[in-house]
Design a protein around this motif. Sequence first.
Motif, short mmCIF file in Angstrom:
data_model
loop_
_atom_site.label_atom_id
_atom_site.label_comp_id
_atom_site.label_asym_id
_atom_site.label_seq_id
_atom_site.Cartn_x
_atom_site.Cartn_y
_atom_site.Cartn_z
N UNK A 1 32.44 -79.95 71.14
CA UNK A 1 33.79 -80.49 70.93
C UNK A 1 34.82 -79.35 70.86
N UNK A 2 34.46 -78.29 70.14
CA UNK A 2 35.37 -77.14 70.03
C UNK A 2 35.58 -76.47 71.38
N UNK A 3 34.51 -76.35 72.16
CA UNK A 3 34.62 -75.71 73.48
C UNK A 3 35.52 -76.52 74.42
N UNK A 4 35.41 -77.83 74.36
CA UNK A 4 36.29 -78.67 75.18
C UNK A 4 37.74 -78.46 74.74
N UNK A 5 37.96 -78.41 73.44
CA UNK A 5 39.31 -78.16 72.92
C UNK A 5 39.85 -76.80 73.34
N UNK A 6 39.00 -75.78 73.28
CA UNK A 6 39.41 -74.44 73.70
C UNK A 6 39.77 -74.42 75.18
N UNK B 1 36.50 -65.97 73.32
CA UNK B 1 36.03 -67.08 72.51
C UNK B 1 36.50 -66.88 71.08
N UNK B 2 36.34 -67.86 70.22
CA UNK B 2 36.89 -67.77 68.86
C UNK B 2 36.29 -66.64 68.02
N UNK B 3 35.08 -66.19 68.37
CA UNK B 3 34.47 -65.11 67.60
C UNK B 3 35.03 -63.73 67.95
N UNK B 4 35.92 -63.69 68.97
CA UNK B 4 36.43 -62.40 69.44
C UNK B 4 37.89 -62.11 69.09
N UNK B 5 38.56 -63.01 68.38
CA UNK B 5 40.02 -62.90 68.29
C UNK B 5 40.55 -62.44 66.93
N UNK B 6 39.65 -62.04 66.04
CA UNK B 6 40.05 -61.66 64.67
C UNK B 6 40.80 -62.80 63.98
N UNK B 7 40.35 -64.02 64.24
CA UNK B 7 40.91 -65.18 63.57
C UNK B 7 42.17 -65.74 64.19
N UNK B 8 42.66 -65.11 65.25
CA UNK B 8 43.88 -65.61 65.91
C UNK B 8 43.52 -66.70 66.92
N UNK B 9 44.46 -67.61 67.22
CA UNK B 9 44.14 -68.69 68.17
C UNK B 9 43.78 -68.15 69.55
N UNK C 1 28.12 -73.24 80.29
CA UNK C 1 28.04 -74.64 79.88
C UNK C 1 28.57 -75.60 80.95
N UNK C 2 27.68 -76.01 81.83
CA UNK C 2 28.03 -76.99 82.86
C UNK C 2 28.49 -78.29 82.22
N UNK C 3 27.86 -78.66 81.10
CA UNK C 3 28.25 -79.90 80.42
C UNK C 3 29.70 -79.87 79.95
N UNK C 4 30.14 -78.68 79.50
CA UNK C 4 31.53 -78.54 79.02
C UNK C 4 32.51 -78.67 80.18
N UNK C 5 32.18 -78.04 81.31
CA UNK C 5 33.06 -78.14 82.49
C UNK C 5 33.20 -79.61 82.91
N UNK C 6 32.07 -80.31 82.99
CA UNK C 6 32.10 -81.71 83.42
C UNK C 6 32.84 -82.60 82.42
N UNK C 7 32.59 -82.38 81.13
CA UNK C 7 33.26 -83.19 80.09
C UNK C 7 34.76 -82.92 80.08
N UNK C 8 35.13 -81.65 80.24
CA UNK C 8 36.56 -81.30 80.26
C UNK C 8 37.26 -81.95 81.45
N UNK D 1 29.04 -69.71 69.42
CA UNK D 1 29.12 -70.32 68.08
C UNK D 1 29.88 -71.64 68.05
N UNK D 2 30.75 -71.87 69.03
CA UNK D 2 31.58 -73.08 69.03
C UNK D 2 30.75 -74.30 69.42
N UNK D 3 31.06 -75.44 68.81
CA UNK D 3 30.40 -76.70 69.16
C UNK D 3 30.94 -77.18 70.51
#
Length: 246
Positions: free
Chosen positions: A50-55, A16-24, A79-86, A46-48
Amino acid sequence: MGPVKKIDISKYLVVGPENTKGRPVATIIKDAVNAGFTCIQIRSKVASAKELIGLTRHAAEAIEEAGKSQEVALLVNDRLDIVLAARKQGIKVDGIHVGQTDIPVNVCREYLGEDSIVGLSARADELFEYIKTEDVSQLDYFGVGPLRETQTKPDCGLGKDGKVITRSLADIAKISEISSIPVVVGGGVKLADIPSLAQTGVDGFFVVSAVTEADNPKQEATNLVKAWNSYKSRKRQLTKQLTPPN
């Protein structure tokens, strides 16, 4: 394009974004998949949405660019909601990974269908009992850990008394033996742990910071893959040598 038919949890990355030392996140995933990782899980507290769908979209694209959409499973944590939205947006997501206190497994299965992958982290203090007594017919694999305490997920393995329960290699071997579904082990796993972990009989290992926070993620991912494959290859050769001819 349909979901991955059979999950390979042998080399499993959680990111996730909190684990990458700022890298994509997508760059880390691309490096891991090209190095031979077989399963990717998007996890962020920590990601919203919208951010999780983008990730998730970027992860699916990275796997597709590597030509491995039918081999490497893409899962979302919790996040079942993220899977379904994606999926609604046409993003190829293969399933979900949940804990015992997250959305129930049967609900995930109902919404995602029989072709999807559902993995579960059982509570550390109830793990042996859970594996022995629960109906695992709705599950594809168990996530087990931690091998040692980890800052990536400080509450990993927390027992009812608030203390972290780590898993010995003997515990892990026992879990592997009694589980009727595949088992993947993680939580503080490092390169040096791979040979002894592989000897327990588990189906795979999962890592976060060992790859995501490495100075050279692709090199570290490659080293982990080679270590696991090397042990498994030696074991197959030994089994072949010890198997009497017909």
